[in-house]
Design a protein around this motif. Sequence first.
Motif, PDB file in Angstrom:
ATOM      1  N   ARG A 154       0.856  -1.203   0.000  1.00  0.00           N
ATOM      2  CA  ARG A 154       0.000   0.000   0.000  1.00  0.00           C
ATOM      3  C   ARG A 154       0.890   1.251   0.000  1.00  0.00           C
ATOM      4  N   LEU A 159      -1.637   3.113  -3.100  1.00  0.00           N
ATOM      5  CA  LEU A 159      -3.058   2.771  -3.255  1.00  0.00           C
ATOM      6  C   LEU A 159      -3.749   2.888  -1.904  1.00  0.00           C
ATOM      7  N   CYS A 278      -6.892  -2.017  -9.591  1.00  0.00           N
ATOM      8  CA  CYS A 278      -6.901  -1.522  -8.202  1.00  0.00           C
ATOM      9  C   CYS A 278      -7.193  -0.021  -8.182  1.00  0.00           C
ATOM     10  N   GLU A 282     -10.282   1.869  -6.316  1.00  0.00           N
ATOM     11  CA  GLU A 282     -10.107   2.979  -5.375  1.00  0.00           C
ATOM     12  C   GLU A 282     -10.922   4.200  -5.829  1.00  0.00           C
ATOM     13  N   ILE A 299      -8.927  -4.629  -3.245  1.00  0.00           N
ATOM     14  CA  ILE A 299      -7.527  -4.245  -3.493  1.00  0.00           C
ATOM     15  C   ILE A 299      -6.585  -5.161  -2.705  1.00  0.00           C
ATOM     16  N   LEU A 303      -3.450  -6.582  -4.620  1.00  0.00           N
ATOM     17  CA  LEU A 303      -2.178  -5.975  -4.198  1.00  0.00           C
ATOM     18  C   LEU A 303      -1.512  -6.828  -3.117  1.00  0.00           C
TER      19      LEU A 303
END
Length: 510
Positions: A154, A159, A278, A282, A299, A303
Motif C-alpha cells: 500500500r 493505493l 486496483c 479505489e 484491493i 495488491l
Amino acid sequence: MARLILLLGDQLSAGLSSLAEADPGEDVVLMAEVAEEAHYVPHHKKKLAFVFSAMRHFAEELRCDGWQVRYTRLDDPENSGSLIGEIERARAEIDVDEVLCTEPGEWRLRQALAAVPDLTLLPDTRFLIDPAGFRAWAQGRRQLRMEYFYRDMRRRTRLLMDGDQPAGGEWNYDHDNRGTPPPGTETPSLPAFEPDTITREVLALVERRFPDNFGDLQPFALAVTRADAEKARDHFLAHALPRFGDYQDAMRRGEPVLFHAHLALYMNIGLLDPLDLCRRAEAEWRAGRVPINSAEGFIRQILGWREYVRGIYWLHMPRYADVNALEARRPLPDFYWTAETDMACVRDAVEQTHAHAYAHHIQRLMVTGNFALLAGIDPYLVHIWYMAVYADAYEWVEMPNTIGMALFADGGIMGSKPYAASGAYIDRMSDYCAGCRYKVKLKAGPDACPFNYLYWDFVARHRDRFARNQRMGPIVRNFDRMTDERKAEIRADSARFLDALVPAGSRWNG
Ligand SMILES: Cc1cc2nc3c(=O)[nH]c(=O)nc-3n(C[C@H](O)[C@H](O)[C@H](O)COP(=O)(O)OP(=O)(O)OC[C@H]3O[C@@H](n4cnc5c(N)ncnc54)[C@H](O)[C@@H]3O)c2cc1C
Ligand code: SF4
C-alpha cells in the motif's frame, strides 16, 4: 538481424516488456499452441478454449498493429509439440541472433527455456513487485505474514493511502467481509460474450482434440480480447464491487460468482492490468460509489494476496512443489472429477467448476480445499486438480494457494495455522446444509456431516504438531478433554467414511 520475441500464452499484454524492447519493423513475434502445454495437466476444456482463443485474438491484434507474427496452431501439421521445438523451427527458417522473452510465470518453463541459446529474459513488469523485491522484503523475517507485506505494498503503490495513513483509517476491513446475503438478494449476472469465428474454430478444435477432458465446453461466453475483458471489468466495478466486501466469504447454492469479480482469468492471461484495476476500485470508493470494505477488500486480494503468493512461489521453488509437511498420502477421491458425492457443498463446488471452470475463493479454500486438508489427500494430486480445473490457474498462483494456504503442506510458510473447519463454518457461510443428506448439527454416526468428525480426526492425527502451534493449541486442548469414547467414535466414523472413498482413476491421480 531480426530478433525472435517469444510470447507465451499468459503474456497477452500490449505493454509486455519483451514487446516494449522489440522493433515491430524488424523483429518477429513467435506464439505457439503446443501439445506439451496443453497436456501437462488435464486442463478443463473451457480453460483450453479460453487460452487458445485469447492467444489467436492477441496475435491478430499484433498483426493489425504492424507486427510480424509467426503463430503455430495446435493442429498445424508442422507443429513440433513443444515451445523449444517451435523456437528451433523458427530459427531454422528465420535468421535471428537473439530470442527475447518476458520471464515465464512458471518454474517449469523457466527451466525449459534455460536451454535456449542467445535467450534474453526480461522482467515481467505487470506485477507490482519482482521476485528479488519480495526476497528482500522476506529477508530476516521469522514469519512472512501477508498483512505486513500488504501494508508495505500500500505504501509502495500509494493505493488507498491518505498521506502516510491508510485511507478510511484502517489497513484492513476483513472483519466487515463476512456477511451472508439474505434470501432473495439479487446477484448481478456476468456479462456474456458471443463466440466469434476465431472462438468457434477453437471450440471445435478443443472438442476434437480433448473430448475426454474435464468440464463443459459449452456454453462459452468468456471474454477473449482485451476490449471485452475491459467490459467485464467495468461491469464488475459498477454492479458487484459495491457489495463485494459484505459478501466476500459467502456461498450460495447455484450461485457460482455472487459478488466476486470473475476477473482473475483475465488478469492472469494478461488482458487486464492489476494495478489499473486496483486504481479503478479505489476511484469508485473515492467517488462514493462503493464502501471502503469493498474497495479495500478487493484491493487487498490483488495488491496483497496475488503479489504475495507469487513472491512465495519464487522464493521457494522448486522445493515448494514437493512439500508435504502433514505427510498426507491419500489419493484424490473420484468425486473431485465426477461431483458424485452426498456432501452438498462439495457437489455444488465441483458441479459449477465443471460447468464454468470457476469457483470462488471460499469454495476453493473452505469446501474442496478444506475437505482435502481434513481427509489428508496428497498435496501434489490436489495441486494437479486445481491447476487443471480453473480457467485462472497458473502454477505461480495456484500452487501456493493450494499447497500452502489450503493444505498447510508447507508447514506454515503461508499461514500461521491450517484453514481447517467443521461443518458449522460451511453452514454459517452458505445455504448448502439445508439441502444436504448429511446433518450438519450431528457430530457422530452415518448421518453426521463428515466435516464434523473429519475435523477432529485431523486434529487427532496431527495432535503433537498442533499442540506446539500457538493458534491451534486451544483446539488441541479441547480435543484432549474429550472422553476416550468420543475419541474412538471420531476415529471410527472417520475411518468408515475415508475407507469408502473411491480414488480417482490413475489417469487423474498423478
Ligand atoms: C486452493 C486454491 C487454489 C487457487 N487457485 C488459484 C489460481 O489458480 N489462480 C488464481 O488466480 N487464483 C487462485 N486462487 C485464489 C482465488 O481463489 C482466486 O483468485 C479467485 O477465486 C478468482 O476469482 P475472482 O476473480 O472472482 O476473484 P475475487 O474473489 O473477486 O478476488 C479479486 C481478485 O483478487 C485476486 N485474488 C483473490 N484471492 C487471491 C489469492 N488467494 N491468491 C491470489 N490472488 C487472489 C484474484 O486476482 C482475483 O481476481 C486459489 C485459491 C485457493 C484457496
Ligand atoms: S452438512 Fe456437511 S457435507 Fe452437507 S453441505 Fe453441510 S457442511 Fe457440507
